[in-house]
Design a protein around this motif. Structure first.
Motif, PDB file in Angstrom:
ATOM      1  N   SER A  83      -0.005   3.970  -2.898  1.00 16.65           N
ATOM      2  CA  SER A  83      -1.014   4.776  -2.197  1.00 16.65           C
ATOM      3  C   SER A  83      -1.333   5.970  -3.182  1.00 16.65           C
ATOM      4  O   SER A  83      -2.533   6.293  -3.139  1.00 16.65           O
ATOM      5  CB  SER A  83      -0.681   5.210  -0.759  1.00 16.65           C
TER       6      SER A  83
ATOM      7  N   LEU B 192      -7.374  -5.739  -0.397  1.00 13.54           N
ATOM      8  CA  LEU B 192      -6.601  -5.089   0.399  1.00 13.54           C
ATOM      9  C   LEU B 192      -7.769  -4.643   1.395  1.00 13.54           C
ATOM     10  O   LEU B 192      -7.141  -4.865   2.857  1.00 13.54           O
ATOM     11  CB  LEU B 192      -5.908  -3.455  -0.109  1.00 13.54           C
TER      12      LEU B 192
ATOM     13  N   TYR C 122       0.762  -1.274   0.124  1.00 14.64           N
ATOM     14  CA  TYR C 122      -0.092   0.152   0.074  1.00 14.64           C
ATOM     15  C   TYR C 122       0.883   1.352   0.050  1.00 14.64           C
ATOM     16  O   TYR C 122       0.619   2.232  -0.859  1.00 14.64           O
ATOM     17  CB  TYR C 122      -0.971  -0.194   1.216  1.00 14.64           C
TER      18      TYR C 122
END
Length: 688
Positions: A592, A610, A588
């Motif tokens: 991101s 996720l 992540y």
């Protein structure tokens, strides 16, 4: 006795005056290049024309004959002939002898036509057709005479190349009955191959019966054996192969009349079951044929490998025949027999069975034979099965790892990465690494590879009585030795591996196996996914790399690693590894900044994974970001994706093509509407 005076320039030397007298002075005079011979006195009488050196005297005549100058000096080979004239005469004599041979003029003409035809790009089509027609007028009716001449056979091969199908059949019919003789010719054997490569069934059925009854002789012939085996391996039908192979079982099988009313088979076990009284002579004849070729080091023939497999399958493990055959194979000191066997269908099966039935000592000796060959074997359609069998049956895992892994993996870091990346993208070499992790999974084997799966299943059945170590223990010990190298390759070259479907499957299998330190590999995989998925590649780049999120196999791999385990069919759910990989928290931070692009792109299910991951610590941050971009998600969920548009265009083009061809579309019970929108985006909207 006097010697005759030597003429100037004559190659003939004068003999010594007295037989048996030492010629030391004469030899010394010849070696001394500064001295020149005295001229012969032409006025002297023949009776007194003796050499002074012969009777111990000295030369009384001080006159020296002047040596002719090098320029213009010519030796004569015959009286009144110069060297150039002599060579010209020899050349003319050779030409006359050549012209006196049968068909000399025709052969010369065919060679001139061939010289023109072989330059394909320099000959117009019309001229080539005329030359081929002329060539056929010359060779028709005298084909055998031409193909047995080393220089004329090339012209006939060129005629086959440019001939029509009917003309090729005409050549084959004219030579019917002579193909066995042609196979023994050093040059004409290639002519047979040129005819068969055209894949004409009629020509094949004209040629192959010429070898019936002659297999035992031809397979031992230096020239004919190669073309015979090529025919057996490449073009012969199943029945024709049976006729050819049966002749190895004894002279009586050369008589086709004995089987004209029966279904022909080359299965030796079946033949022995029908005639058990003939077992002794048949097995003896077959073993002698095999041994003869092995001793001659002619071990590359597919026909030999088929014959060896038939012999082995007809023996009983532990019997005298079985032991004698095993000793014959182990007695090949060069190892060429075992290496050649591994690369054919029958040969690889034979070697796998030898490993399966062999003792620990036999297996060690067989494995040693393949030293420096494992890399080539791993990438072969059949030889890789020998490596997999060694994994399955050898109890000494240290011996297996020490013998095989250094060759497959390499030693230096660069070498390790190159070897593993190259092997992973090969449909057969990848099995040498992934078989230990996947076992008999159908997804691991190439489509249609039922032979491999059946053979390995047979080996697994045999090892229950011939191997002592537990299957899982053997596999775990091998994996413990191999996995550090595989994780090193993933950590060093993740982008190279993630660029292909095979590479992504490899990464997922290794990382989802509960062994080894995966920290560096997981970080490398996450870093390979960084960057803007929608960034356009520079125009000057010939083959720009595709972002991993744009490939279906890349998205599936990342989703599987995030889920952190394998799907268990019996439990109906994913069983996570212990300890957990925690890949969601590694990936992540890298993606991101572009999480919305991921959520609306081809790999949207990565974002779904996720949010579903139990150990993901930033789930709320992802939801917050997606809520802010809900309109973008909604648009992606309702509009066609690029892949869906391409599929629709393909369907429309196919429908138009069918309509133009006048084909009627089959009526279906219910017309299925194609899916529209990004499925992952739809799921994300539901989760928000």
């Amino acid at each position: 006795m006097a010697t005759k005076s030597a003429a100037v320039g004559s190659k003939r030397k004068a003999t010594t005056g007295e037989k048996g007298k030492s010629s030391a002075m004469a030899k010394k005079a010849r070696l001394d290049g500064n001295k020149k011979a005295a001229p012969v006195d032409e006025d002297s009488d023949d009776s007194e024309d003796f050499s002074d050196s012969d009777d111990g005297g000295v030369q009384l005549d001080n006159k020296k004959e002047a040596k002719p100058s090098v320029k213009g000096y010519q030796k004569t080979f015959e009286p009144g002939q110069t060297s150039r004239e002599s060579h010209a005469k020899q050349k003319q004599l050779a030409a006359d002898r050549k012209a006196a041979k049968p068909l000399a003029e025709e052969v010369q003409r065919t060679k001139k036509i061939w010289e023109r035809l072989r330059r394909k790009s320099h000959v117009p089509k019309e001229e080539r057709q005329q030359l081929v027609a002329e060539l056929f007028t010359i060779i028709t009716g005298r084909m055998k005479d031409f193909v047995l001449k080393h220089d004329a056979v090339r012209a006939v091969q060129t005629a086959i190349k440019y001939a029509t199908a009917e003309q090729r059949k005409q050549i084959a019919r004219e030579l019917e009955g002579s193909f066995a003789q042609l196979a023994e010719s050093r040059y004409a054997k290639f002519f047979i191959g040129k005819l068969l490569v055209q894949n004409d069934d009629e020509i094949r059925d004209l040629i192959i019966p010429n070898f019936y009854g002659r297999v035992r002789k031809l397979i031992n012939h230096a020239e004919a054996s190669w073309i015979l085996d090529d025919i057996y391996r490449t073009v012969a039908t199943k029945q024709q192969k049976a006729y050819l192979l049966r002749e190895w079982y004894g002279p009586e099988f050369s008589l086709k009349e004995l089987t004209k009313d029966k279904a022909v088979t080359s299965d030796l076990k079946e033949i022995l079951a029908d005639t058990p009284s003939k077992r002794g002579p048949i097995m003896k004849s077959l073993l002698e044929m095999i041994n003869t070729l092995v001793q001659k080091r002619m071990t590359g023939f597919t026909m030999l490998h088929d014959a060896m497999l038939q012999y082995y399958l007809a023996t009983e493990p532990g019997s005298e025949e079985f032991t004698e055959f095993m000793e014959l194979i182990k007695g090949d000191e060069t190892g060429d027999l075992m290496k050649n066997l591994a690369f054919t269908r029958s040969g690889s099966r034979l070697v796998c069975l030898l490993f399966a039935y062999g003792t620990a000592k036999d297996r060690k000796q067989l494995l040693k034979t393949y030293k420096d060959t494992f890399m080539a074997m791993a990438g072969d359609q059949y030889a890789h099965l020998v490596i997999l069998t060694a994994y399955d049956v050898i109890d000494d895992t240290k011996l297996t790892a020490k013998s095989i892994f250094p060759e497959l993996v390499g030693e230096k870091t660069e070498e390790v990465v190159d070897n593993i990346v190259g092997a992973v993208n090969n449909p057969y070499a990848r099995l040498a690494f992934m078989y230990l992790f996947e076992g008999m999974s159908k997804s691991l084997f190439p489509p249609g590879s039922t032979f491999a799966q059946e053979l390995l299943t047979e080996v697994h059945g045999i090892r229950k009585t011939t191997s002592k170590k537990d299957e899982d223990a053997r596999r775990s010990e091998l994996i413990a030795t191999l996995i550090p190298h595989l994780l090193e390759a993933i950590a060093t070259a993740p982008s190279d591996l993630m660029s292909t479907a095979f590479g992504c499957q490899f990464i997922a299998d290794i990382l989802l196996f509960n062994a080894g330190d995966k920290t560096a590999a997981l970080e490398a995989v996450a870093q390979a996914a960084k960057g803007n998925p929608n960034e356009e590649a520079p125009e000057d780049e010939i083959q720009p790399p595709t972002h991993v999120s744009k490939t279906p196999f890349g998205g599936r791999m990342l989703k599987s690693i995030i889920q952190g385990g394998r799907f268990d069919k019996e439990a109906g759910k994913i069983i996570p590894l212990e300890p957990a990989l925690g890949f969601s928290n590694i990936l992540y931070p890298v993606i991101s900044d572009y999480i919305v692009d991921w959520a609306t792109g081809p790999s949207s299910f990565v974002v779904v994974a996720l949010l579903e991951a139990g150990d993901f610590s930033d789930a709320e941050a992802v939801r917050k970001t997606l809520k802010k971009n809900k309109k973008v998600l909604d648009k992606a969920a309702k509009e066609q994706t690029p892949e869906q548009k391409a599929a629709q265009e393909a369907r429309e083009q196919a429908a138009e093509a069918d309509k133009a061809a006048g084909k009627k579309k089959a009526a279906s019970k219910k017309k299925l509407e194609p899916a529209v929108g990004n499925s992952g985006s739809k799921l994300l909207l539901e989760k928000l």
